[in-house]
Write an enzyme that holds these catalytic residues in place. Structure first.
Site, short mmCIF file in Angstrom:
data_model
loop_
_atom_site.label_atom_id
_atom_site.label_comp_id
_atom_site.label_asym_id
_atom_site.label_seq_id
_atom_site.Cartn_x
_atom_site.Cartn_y
_atom_site.Cartn_z
N TYR A 161 0.82 -1.20 0.00
CA TYR A 161 0.00 0.00 0.00
C TYR A 161 0.86 1.26 0.00
CZ TYR A 161 -2.84 3.88 1.51
OH TYR A 161 -3.43 5.11 1.57
N HIS A 196 -2.04 16.57 -1.93
CA HIS A 196 -2.53 16.59 -0.55
C HIS A 196 -2.29 17.93 0.16
CE1 HIS A 196 -3.17 12.43 -1.29
NE2 HIS A 196 -3.40 12.11 -0.03
N ASN A 242 1.81 10.95 6.15
CA ASN A 242 1.15 10.18 7.21
C ASN A 242 1.84 10.49 8.52
OD1 ASN A 242 -0.07 6.88 6.23
ND2 ASN A 242 -0.94 8.89 5.96
N TYR A 246 -18.00 28.97 46.63
CA TYR A 246 -17.24 27.84 46.07
C TYR A 246 -16.04 28.28 45.24
CZ TYR A 246 -21.07 24.56 47.20
OH TYR A 246 -22.01 23.79 47.82
N ARG A 256 -13.51 28.79 47.98
CA ARG A 256 -13.33 27.67 48.90
C ARG A 256 -12.93 26.38 48.19
NH1 ARG A 256 -18.39 25.13 51.58
NH2 ARG A 256 -19.30 27.07 50.80
N PHE A 286 -1.55 6.00 12.32
CA PHE A 286 -1.77 7.42 12.02
C PHE A 286 -3.06 7.95 12.64
CE2 PHE A 286 -3.17 4.83 8.32
CZ PHE A 286 -4.52 4.88 8.58
N GLU A 342 -11.85 5.44 4.31
CA GLU A 342 -11.53 6.06 5.60
C GLU A 342 -12.85 6.45 6.25
OE1 GLU A 342 -8.75 9.01 4.28
OE2 GLU A 342 -7.45 7.47 3.44
#
Length: 500
Positions: free
Chosen positions: A55, A85, A197, A279, A282, A328, A412
């Protein structure tokens, strides 16, 4: 110039901080060079001798994983990947985080499981050491196939594309490569995928945010202690006996911090009229402490991540294995960012409540912290600003990690959205810095009305420094510049405490 040798020892948060703070040069250790070379040689031989598809090496990417690529096109495949990309958009990633991205990418590639050339890693080091920072954009990563788009922008300069900053000026990568006589890297099989990646966008934000959050959690204790003094609050809630019977580490640490900050205070020793405080005063140990415990957990996740191999496929030369898997995937980081976002937002949430208590005319303080309320609005509107910021933080704490949008034609089909979680958390942390600045602005003003009683020597020292930047407010005046100066003083204290 000090240097840091990659892979000589695990990369800790302390090491990262020292590398950045001391501007250390990076250098590949002998071990790192050997691991990178062995993996590259193994992959070259594997591709040559074994026809089994690998791959991203001999196939296309994503849903094109079953499309075989000709041996003659393997290098072109990697270059095409880098170009296609680089789809980042939106605001630029701050250069300090880009710098961390480069460091963490170098670290990850050096383990010898990614199949890159030594020359490729060395070029990243050359850019880092010369403070040449690629321009990366905040939007575009799904945080699952690695941080594909931002890492593409980070690594484009290696092949002479993209843009960079050098000495504060923007350059085309080709121009800066010519200036430094860098020849574009000729990517071999798998290299583009190894560069793109990975989780280094998320990891870099994570490292920056954890380091910042640790400082802010201590400053929240300090500013809260100043507000407690201004409110003339009780110190019994911070006594050791309370916390040893509920021994959460962050709770104990917060109480200890506040006790140390108040040591020697005349105000703290005064008899109090009220039986107990709200609060927001405290319960500082319990609320601030829970955030500290969350920060510690998130830190452990990111410390594992920055010492990991996160590209795909993963190569194991000794075992003769090339495994396509999912290191990844950013889910551990995405969940951690969402957790950290909640934890840090709560420091801001309780801070704003203390601001409100200080302006409410209680415990002998004037309404809105001015001598003539009515004629003067005083500190009325800074609390509005704090409330607006808190509201924004609440909207930003909606988790990203529970969302997923299918991509790559269904291949994906579950993504982490960790990159969006990272940039949202970044904004929350910046907002909390502002909230602590606003609280300090109010607390310092209120504390003036306790004179001639003094707070602790430490707090008096800090307020003396503060008054050189932010004045006491007698009558209504412009406040926005004072709030900005107060926030900048919080940033100064982050560095001051380290020096001390």
């Amino acid at each position: 110039m000090k240097t840091y040798k990659i892979l000589r020892k695990p990369l800790t948060f302390k090491a990262v901080y020292e590398i950045i703070r001391e501007n250390k040069k990076l250098e590949l250790s002998t071990e790192a060079v050997s691991k990178i070379q062995q993996c590259r040689e193994y992959l070259d031989n594997k591709v040559k001798k074994d026809p089994t598809p690998i791959y991203g090496v001999t196939t296309g990417f994503g849903s094109l994983c079953n499309t075989k690529v000709s041996e003659h096109d393997l290098e072109k495949l990697q270059e095409n990947l880098m170009k296609s990309h680089a789809c980042g958009i939106g605001e630029e990633v701050p250069q300090e985080i880009v710098r961390l991205m480069m460091l963490l990418k170098i670290q990850s590639l050096s383990y010898g499981h990614s199949g890159v050339q030594v020359a490729t890693v060395q070029r990243l080091i050359d850019l880092y050491n010369n403070r040449i920072y690629p321009i990366v954009y905040q939007q575009g990563s799904l945080g699952a196939s690695g941080d594909l788009a931002p890492l593409a922008h980070l690594c484009l300069p290696l092949i002479g594309l993209g843009e960079v900053y050098f000495r504060g000026k923007r350059y085309a990568a080709a121009e800066i490569n010519a200036k430094f006589k860098f020849e574009p890297i000729k990517l071999k099989s798998k290299e583009g995928l190894a560069l793109l990646n990975g989780t280094q966008f998320m990891s870099a934000y994570g490292v920056w945010l954890v380091l910042k959050s640790e400082k802010l959690s201590v400053l929240a204790d300090l500013v809260g202690a100043i507000s407690l003094e201004a409110f003339n609050g009780r110190i019994e809630p911070f006594m050791e006996q309370v916390h040893v019977v509920r021994p959460h580490l962050g709770q104990i640490e917060t109480a200890n911090n506040i006790n140390q900050f108040l040591e020697g205070s005349e105000i703290a020793k005064q008899q109090k009229k009220q039986v107990q405080d709200p609060y927001s005063f405290r319960c500082m140990p319990q609320v601030h402490g829970a955030s500290k415990d969350a920060i510690d957990y998130v830190k452990s996740v990111f410390e594992t991540e920055i010492n990991s191999v996160t590209d795909n496929p993963t190569i194991f030369p000794k075992e003769d294995l090339v495994i396509s898997a999912g290191n990844f995937h950013g889910q551990p980081l995405a969940i951690s960012f969402d957790f950290l976002s909640i934890a840090i937002a709560e420091l801001g949430n309780i801070s704003e409540r203390r601001v409100y208590q200080l302006i409410d005319g209680k415990h002998d303080l004037p309404s809105f912290l001015v001598a003539k309320p009515g004629l003067n609005s005083g500190f009325m509107i800074p609390q509005y600003t704090a409330a607006a910021i808190v509201n924004q933080n609440k909207s930003l704490t909606m988790p990203c990690s529970t969302d997923s949008i299918i991509s790559s034609q269904g291949q994906e089909d579950h993504v982490s959205m960790g990159a969006n979680a990272a940039t949202k958390c970044f904004r929350i942390v910046e907002n909390v810095e502002k909230l602590l600045g606003i609280e300090l602005f109010n607390a310092a003003q209120a504390l003036e009305f306790r004179k001639p009683l003094k707070s602790s020597p430490l707090i008096e020292q800090i307020l003396e420094m503060y008054r050189t930047q932010v004045p006491f407010i007698e009558n209504d005046t412009l406040m926005y510049d004072k709030m900005k100066a107060s926030t900048e003083f919080i940033q100064y204290l982050e560095e001051w405490f380290e020096c001390e």
